[in-house]
Design a protein around this motif. Structure first.
Motif, mmCIF file in Angstrom:
data_model
loop_
_atom_site.group_PDB
_atom_site.id
_atom_site.type_symbol
_atom_site.label_atom_id
_atom_site.label_comp_id
_atom_site.label_asym_id
_atom_site.label_seq_id
_atom_site.Cartn_x
_atom_site.Cartn_y
_atom_site.Cartn_z
ATOM 1 N N UNK A 9 -21.686 -63.297 13.149
ATOM 2 C CA UNK A 9 -21.807 -63.422 11.907
ATOM 3 C C UNK A 9 -20.363 -63.484 11.170
ATOM 4 N N UNK A 10 -20.383 -64.765 10.291
ATOM 5 C CA UNK A 10 -19.053 -64.917 9.658
ATOM 6 C C UNK A 10 -19.392 -64.556 8.111
ATOM 7 N N UNK A 11 -18.666 -63.911 7.561
ATOM 8 C CA UNK A 11 -18.602 -63.173 6.162
ATOM 9 C C UNK A 11 -17.453 -63.805 5.394
ATOM 10 N N UNK A 12 -17.721 -64.292 4.360
ATOM 11 C CA UNK A 12 -16.740 -64.642 3.173
ATOM 12 C C UNK A 12 -16.521 -63.130 2.684
ATOM 13 N N UNK A 13 -15.291 -63.218 1.945
ATOM 14 C CA UNK A 13 -14.837 -61.905 1.276
ATOM 15 C C UNK A 13 -15.039 -61.853 -0.115
ATOM 16 N N UNK A 14 -14.610 -62.908 -1.035
ATOM 17 C CA UNK A 14 -14.557 -62.628 -2.282
ATOM 18 C C UNK A 14 -15.823 -62.915 -2.796
ATOM 19 N N UNK A 15 -16.341 -61.946 -3.790
ATOM 20 C CA UNK A 15 -17.790 -62.033 -4.476
ATOM 21 C C UNK A 15 -18.896 -62.185 -3.413
ATOM 22 N N UNK A 16 -18.636 -61.819 -2.011
ATOM 23 C CA UNK A 16 -19.537 -61.747 -1.128
ATOM 24 C C UNK A 16 -19.671 -60.243 -0.385
ATOM 25 N N UNK A 17 -18.582 -59.598 -0.089
ATOM 26 C CA UNK A 17 -18.170 -58.372 0.244
ATOM 27 C C UNK A 17 -17.662 -57.560 -0.682
ATOM 28 N N UNK A 18 -16.808 -58.023 -1.462
ATOM 29 C CA UNK A 18 -16.375 -57.251 -2.560
ATOM 30 C C UNK A 18 -16.336 -58.285 -3.892
ATOM 31 N N UNK A 117 -23.228 -50.975 6.321
ATOM 32 C CA UNK A 117 -23.947 -52.255 7.018
ATOM 33 C C UNK A 117 -23.166 -52.944 7.899
ATOM 34 N N UNK A 118 -22.019 -52.960 7.721
ATOM 35 C CA UNK A 118 -20.831 -53.772 8.600
ATOM 36 C C UNK A 118 -20.776 -53.038 9.823
ATOM 37 N N UNK A 119 -20.784 -51.499 9.697
ATOM 38 C CA UNK A 119 -20.680 -50.778 10.908
ATOM 39 C C UNK A 119 -21.716 -50.729 11.842
ATOM 40 N N UNK A 120 -23.084 -50.820 11.234
ATOM 41 C CA UNK A 120 -24.430 -51.029 11.971
ATOM 42 C C UNK A 120 -24.371 -52.302 12.747
ATOM 43 N N UNK A 121 -24.082 -53.445 11.927
ATOM 44 C CA UNK A 121 -24.276 -54.831 12.367
ATOM 45 C C UNK A 121 -23.177 -55.111 13.642
ATOM 46 N N UNK A 122 -22.091 -54.514 13.351
ATOM 47 C CA UNK A 122 -21.213 -54.525 14.546
ATOM 48 C C UNK A 122 -21.614 -54.072 15.864
ATOM 49 N N UNK A 123 -22.796 -53.110 15.873
ATOM 50 C CA UNK A 123 -23.161 -52.709 17.087
ATOM 51 C C UNK A 123 -24.059 -53.763 17.819
ATOM 52 N N UNK A 124 -24.419 -54.709 17.042
ATOM 53 C CA UNK A 124 -25.277 -55.874 17.559
ATOM 54 C C UNK A 124 -24.644 -57.187 17.752
ATOM 55 N N UNK A 125 -23.692 -57.328 16.681
ATOM 56 C CA UNK A 125 -23.075 -58.707 16.556
ATOM 57 C C UNK A 125 -21.711 -58.697 16.390
ATOM 58 N N UNK A 126 -21.015 -59.881 16.799
ATOM 59 C CA UNK A 126 -19.418 -59.817 16.612
ATOM 60 C C UNK A 126 -19.268 -60.254 15.277
ATOM 61 N N UNK A 127 -18.285 -59.687 14.293
ATOM 62 C CA UNK A 127 -18.405 -59.990 13.057
ATOM 63 C C UNK A 127 -16.886 -60.528 12.824
ATOM 64 N N UNK A 128 -16.937 -61.525 11.920
ATOM 65 C CA UNK A 128 -15.570 -62.374 11.667
ATOM 66 C C UNK A 128 -15.266 -62.510 10.063
ATOM 67 N N UNK A 129 -14.479 -62.059 9.468
ATOM 68 C CA UNK A 129 -14.227 -62.101 8.195
ATOM 69 C C UNK A 129 -13.381 -63.648 8.133
#
Length: 252
Positions: A9-18, A117-129
């Motif tokens: 899962x790729x996450x945007x930062x601005x106004x998505x996570x913060x 949420x990110x902590x839990x997701x990282x148990x199942x998926x690779x996460x990239x900002x």
């Protein structure tokens, strides 16, 4: 969307996570107070800040060696001069800029819910900002909100040859994680960069975070899914494989 499980899962930062917009508004309020109390502006203080916001929205960083602090100090200097008709002192412009910047960074935080949420997701998926923007500015935000430990990799557009929505930055991100585009989901709040970029790169799915429930302008890229909060993502990811590829989830 392609077959198989979502792997990354790729996450945007601005106004998505913060809440960058909210943090910026707090910075503006502090500058208005400064301009009114120290520099004796009245209604002009809000006009200056409005002009700076317009300048920020039109920024372009060519050449990349340009110092962002110098560029943004100049925004304040120009806005003061345009509003008052008199040249602004560079000291006043610097004071406004650094007050806005420091206040914004102070209020850029990952909420406890997002951290969990990110902590839990990282148990199942690779996460990239995956964030667009000037290298210095984005790295300062990343440090301020202490989000680095929650991701397997961080990619800043200002450090790459191209930013979102160019496919190249998505392919680079896939290579970093050792995954294929069809394994990945892009999550972001901006249709023109996050969603269009995910579509351009052929990602498995795109998820638009539409916090305000606004109708998308026409024409605009069409996300595979729409949610009102990034916190709805875990349930969506877990149900995604069983959903028909043409179905769009509209979260209230």
């Amino acid at each position: 969307m392609g077959p198989g499980r979502v792997r990354a899962v790729f996450f945007d930062l601005d106004n998505t996570l913060v809440d960058t917009a909210g943090a910026s508004r707090r910075g503006v309020l502090e500058v208005i107070k400064l301009l009114q109390s120290k520099y004796h502006f009245k209604e002009e203080a809000e006009v200056v800040c409005d002009k700076v916001q317009v300048k920020l929205s039109k920024e372009c960083f060519c050449p990349p060696s340009t110092c962002i602090d110098d560029v943004r100090t100049e925004h304040w200097e120009e806005a003061i001069q345009e509003t008052t008709g008199s040249p602004a002192s560079q000291n006043a412009a610097k004071e406004c800029y650094f007050l806005w910047k420091s206040t914004r960074l102070q209020h850029l935080t990952l909420s406890e819910d997002v951290r969990a949420m990110l902590t839990e997701l990282r148990k199942e998926f690779r996460l990239l900002l995956l964030t667009n923007g000037d290298r210095q500015t984005q790295r300062e935000k990343i440090e301020a909100c202490a989000c680095e430990p929650y991701f397997d990799a961080i990619v800043v557009g200002g450090e790459q040859e191209e930013e979102k929505p160019a496919p190249s930055i998505f392919f680079y991100s896939c290579d970093l994680l050792g995954v294929q585009p069809a394994d990945c989901v892009m999550v972001g709040d901006t249709l023109e960069t996050d969603i269009q970029g995910g579509l351009n790169a052929g990602l498995r799915a795109t998820v638009w975070v539409n916090r305000n429930g606004m109708a998308p302008p026409k024409p605009s890229p069409r996300p595979h899914y729409t949610v009102s909060s990034v916190l709805e993502l875990p349930a969506l990811l877990h149900s995604m494989d069983s959903m028909d590829s043409g179905h769009h989830l509209e979260a209230s």
